[in-house]
Design an enzyme around this catalytic site. Sequence first.
Site, PDB file in Angstrom:
ATOM      1  N   ARG A 142     -11.371  -1.661  20.939  1.00 32.45           N
ATOM      2  CA  ARG A 142      -9.828  -2.497  21.078  1.00 32.45           C
ATOM      3  C   ARG A 142      -9.583  -1.099  22.520  1.00 32.45           C
ATOM      4  NH1 ARG A 142      -5.485  -2.530  21.751  1.00 32.45           N
ATOM      5  NH2 ARG A 142      -4.909  -1.836  19.245  1.00 32.45           N
ATOM      6  N   ARG A 143      -9.459  -0.598  21.922  1.00 33.14           N
ATOM      7  CA  ARG A 143      -8.467   0.763  22.512  1.00 33.14           C
ATOM      8  C   ARG A 143     -10.170   1.117  23.677  1.00 33.14           C
ATOM      9  NH1 ARG A 143      -5.212   2.799  17.839  1.00 33.14           N
ATOM     10  NH2 ARG A 143      -3.333   1.317  17.895  1.00 33.14           N
ATOM     11  N   ARG A 198      -9.972   8.289  11.918  1.00 39.22           N
ATOM     12  CA  ARG A 198      -9.317   7.538  10.926  1.00 39.22           C
ATOM     13  C   ARG A 198      -8.037   8.026  10.363  1.00 39.22           C
ATOM     14  NH1 ARG A 198     -13.509   4.381  10.578  1.00 39.22           N
ATOM     15  NH2 ARG A 198     -15.250   4.576  11.896  1.00 39.22           N
ATOM     16  N   VAL A 222      -1.376   7.592  10.307  1.00 34.12           N
ATOM     17  CA  VAL A 222      -0.322   7.413  11.203  1.00 34.12           C
ATOM     18  C   VAL A 222      -0.859   9.307  11.378  1.00 34.12           C
ATOM     19  CG1 VAL A 222       1.984   7.626  12.859  1.00 34.12           C
ATOM     20  CG2 VAL A 222       0.523   5.640  11.630  1.00 34.12           C
ATOM     21  N   LYS A 274      -1.433  -7.609  12.154  1.00 34.90           N
ATOM     22  CA  LYS A 274      -2.550  -7.467  13.228  1.00 34.90           C
ATOM     23  C   LYS A 274      -3.315  -6.757  12.358  1.00 34.90           C
ATOM     24  CE  LYS A 274      -2.781  -2.398  14.767  1.00 34.90           C
ATOM     25  NZ  LYS A 274      -3.097  -1.322  15.691  1.00 34.90           N
ATOM     26  N   ASP A 275      -3.246  -6.080  10.807  1.00 34.95           N
ATOM     27  CA  ASP A 275      -4.057  -5.899   9.768  1.00 34.95           C
ATOM     28  C   ASP A 275      -4.594  -7.311   9.203  1.00 34.95           C
ATOM     29  OD1 ASP A 275      -4.465  -3.058  11.296  1.00 34.95           O
ATOM     30  OD2 ASP A 275      -3.338  -3.173   9.653  1.00 34.95           O
ATOM     31  N   ARG A 327       0.690  -1.567  -0.171  1.00 35.59           N
ATOM     32  CA  ARG A 327       0.101   0.136   0.036  1.00 35.59           C
ATOM     33  C   ARG A 327       1.115   0.952  -0.016  1.00 35.59           C
ATOM     34  NH1 ARG A 327      -2.775   0.044   4.843  1.00 35.59           N
ATOM     35  NH2 ARG A 327      -4.715   1.400   4.117  1.00 35.59           N
ATOM     36  N   CYS A 377      -9.984  -7.050  12.970  1.00 32.04           N
ATOM     37  CA  CYS A 377      -9.551  -5.647  13.626  1.00 32.04           C
ATOM     38  C   CYS A 377     -10.184  -4.671  13.476  1.00 32.04           C
ATOM     39  CB  CYS A 377      -8.473  -5.200  12.878  1.00 32.04           C
ATOM     40  SG  CYS A 377      -8.693  -4.509  11.502  1.00 32.04           S
ATOM     41  N   ARG A 413      -3.213  11.040  12.151  1.00 34.37           N
ATOM     42  CA  ARG A 413      -3.841  11.724  13.296  1.00 34.37           C
ATOM     43  C   ARG A 413      -3.076  12.909  14.192  1.00 34.37           C
ATOM     44  NH1 ARG A 413      -5.340   5.118  14.694  1.00 34.37           N
ATOM     45  NH2 ARG A 413      -5.855   4.466  11.534  1.00 34.37           N
TER      46      ARG A 413
HETATM   47  N1  LIG Z   1      -5.050   0.195  12.086  1.00 37.19           N
HETATM   48  C1  LIG Z   1      -3.774   0.802  11.433  1.00 37.19           C
HETATM   49  C2  LIG Z   1      -2.159   0.269  11.987  1.00 37.19           C
HETATM   50  N2  LIG Z   1      -1.732  -1.200  11.538  1.00 37.19           N
HETATM   51  C3  LIG Z   1      -0.574  -1.196  11.749  1.00 37.19           C
HETATM   52  C4  LIG Z   1      -0.264  -0.196  13.298  1.00 37.19           C
HETATM   53  C5  LIG Z   1       0.852  -0.255  13.646  1.00 37.19           C
HETATM   54  C6  LIG Z   1       1.851  -0.912  13.602  1.00 37.19           C
HETATM   55  C7  LIG Z   1       1.983  -3.030  13.889  1.00 37.19           C
HETATM   56  O1  LIG Z   1       1.205  -3.053  14.261  1.00 37.19           O
HETATM   57  O2  LIG Z   1       2.954  -2.879  13.272  1.00 37.19           O
HETATM   58  C8  LIG Z   1      -1.496   1.121  12.301  1.00 37.19           C
HETATM   59  C9  LIG Z   1      -1.497   2.344  13.299  1.00 37.19           C
HETATM   60  C10 LIG Z   1      -1.649   2.641  14.823  1.00 37.19           C
HETATM   61  O3  LIG Z   1      -2.662   1.149  14.903  1.00 37.19           O
HETATM   62  O4  LIG Z   1      -1.665   3.122  15.390  1.00 37.19           O
END
Ligand SMILES: NCc1[nH]cc(CCC(=O)O)c1CC(=O)O
Length: 323
Positions: free
Chosen positions: A138-139, A156, A159, A90-91, A18, A249, A162
């Site tokens: 989750r957060r 959203r 990084v 994680k995605d 991406r 996620c 945000r």
């Molecule tokens: N969902 C977006 C995402 N996917 C992975 C990361 C951070 C990098 C990682 O977990 O390796 C992030 C940004 C965040 O959550 O702040």
Amino acid sequence: MTNIHLSATPGVLRIATRKSPLALWQTEHVADRLRAAHPGLVVELVPMSTRGDEVLDRSLAAIGGKGLFLKELELAMLRGEADCAVHSLKDVPMELEPGFALPAILARADHADAFVSNRFDGIDDLPQGAVVGTSSLRRQAQLRARRPDLVLRDLRGNVNTRLARLDAGDYDAIVLACAGLQRLGFDARIRARLDAPDWLPAPAQGAIAVECRSDDAATQALFAALDDGATRTRVEAERAMNRALHGSCHVPVAAFATLDGARLRLQGLVGSARDGRLVRADAEGPIDRPGTLGEGVARELLELGAGELIAGSADPDTGPFVS
Ligand SMILES: NCc1[nH]cc(CCC(=O)O)c1CC(=O)O
């Protein structure tokens, strides 16, 4: 390593990615590691414009579709436009698309979440009714559990976007992953690490994974050098727990595994972003059975009422939020 035959041009490996700054950093990192492991190998990036814009991603999530951008990169591999793709693990959906594999999971970076603010030192330092930005259920659930008075607002984008919205004054604080901030050179923005055992990360947070076609033995062989066994064991336990909870996620599920010699320990949590209810469970097992450990912790969480929390987490109007 010149004798390995690659499908398109021999000696050239193409990595789909991406175009967000974090995705590009992670892909460059994998490319550098690969070049170091295989001198002479030519590694090229194939940046892809994905249709994974947020509106589409959200509506797909609402009808049960997952990770649209993953599908785009997988299509590129199926079409022969790329040999592999790099993801934040994680995605990556708990069930891979049929015909795909993860030949490398890199050594995990910082797994923790970060509290980021220009005025406050941590969650407990926030004044009554402070506004915190995060779209991750989750957060949100963990924030609500600790501080029911906070006002949680959607946030959203990548990084950099945000952080810009925090700086524009839209929020008193935001929560991001430490790993993403560190990779992009924003270490100094981390005011507090939100860490286990109180605060748990997303399953596999901080781990980068490489995906390729499962019939592509040449690409898999190249990536063996980048795989980290300890990380793979830990994230397998975390993802097995999430899988057993039918997590993605888009649900308020957190998991964190650690290794201590031959023992694997897994802490798991399911919450409600609405009322801050949390259920927690943890267990230990042998390192060679991460899946069993993950399923066991999931079963314990379900006995504590996790199913109801997960079912109640989807917003009927907007669909589940993206982390
Ligand atoms: N969902 C977006 C995402 N996917 C992975 C990361 C951070 C990098 C990682 O977990 O390796 C992030 C940004 C965040 O959550 O702040």
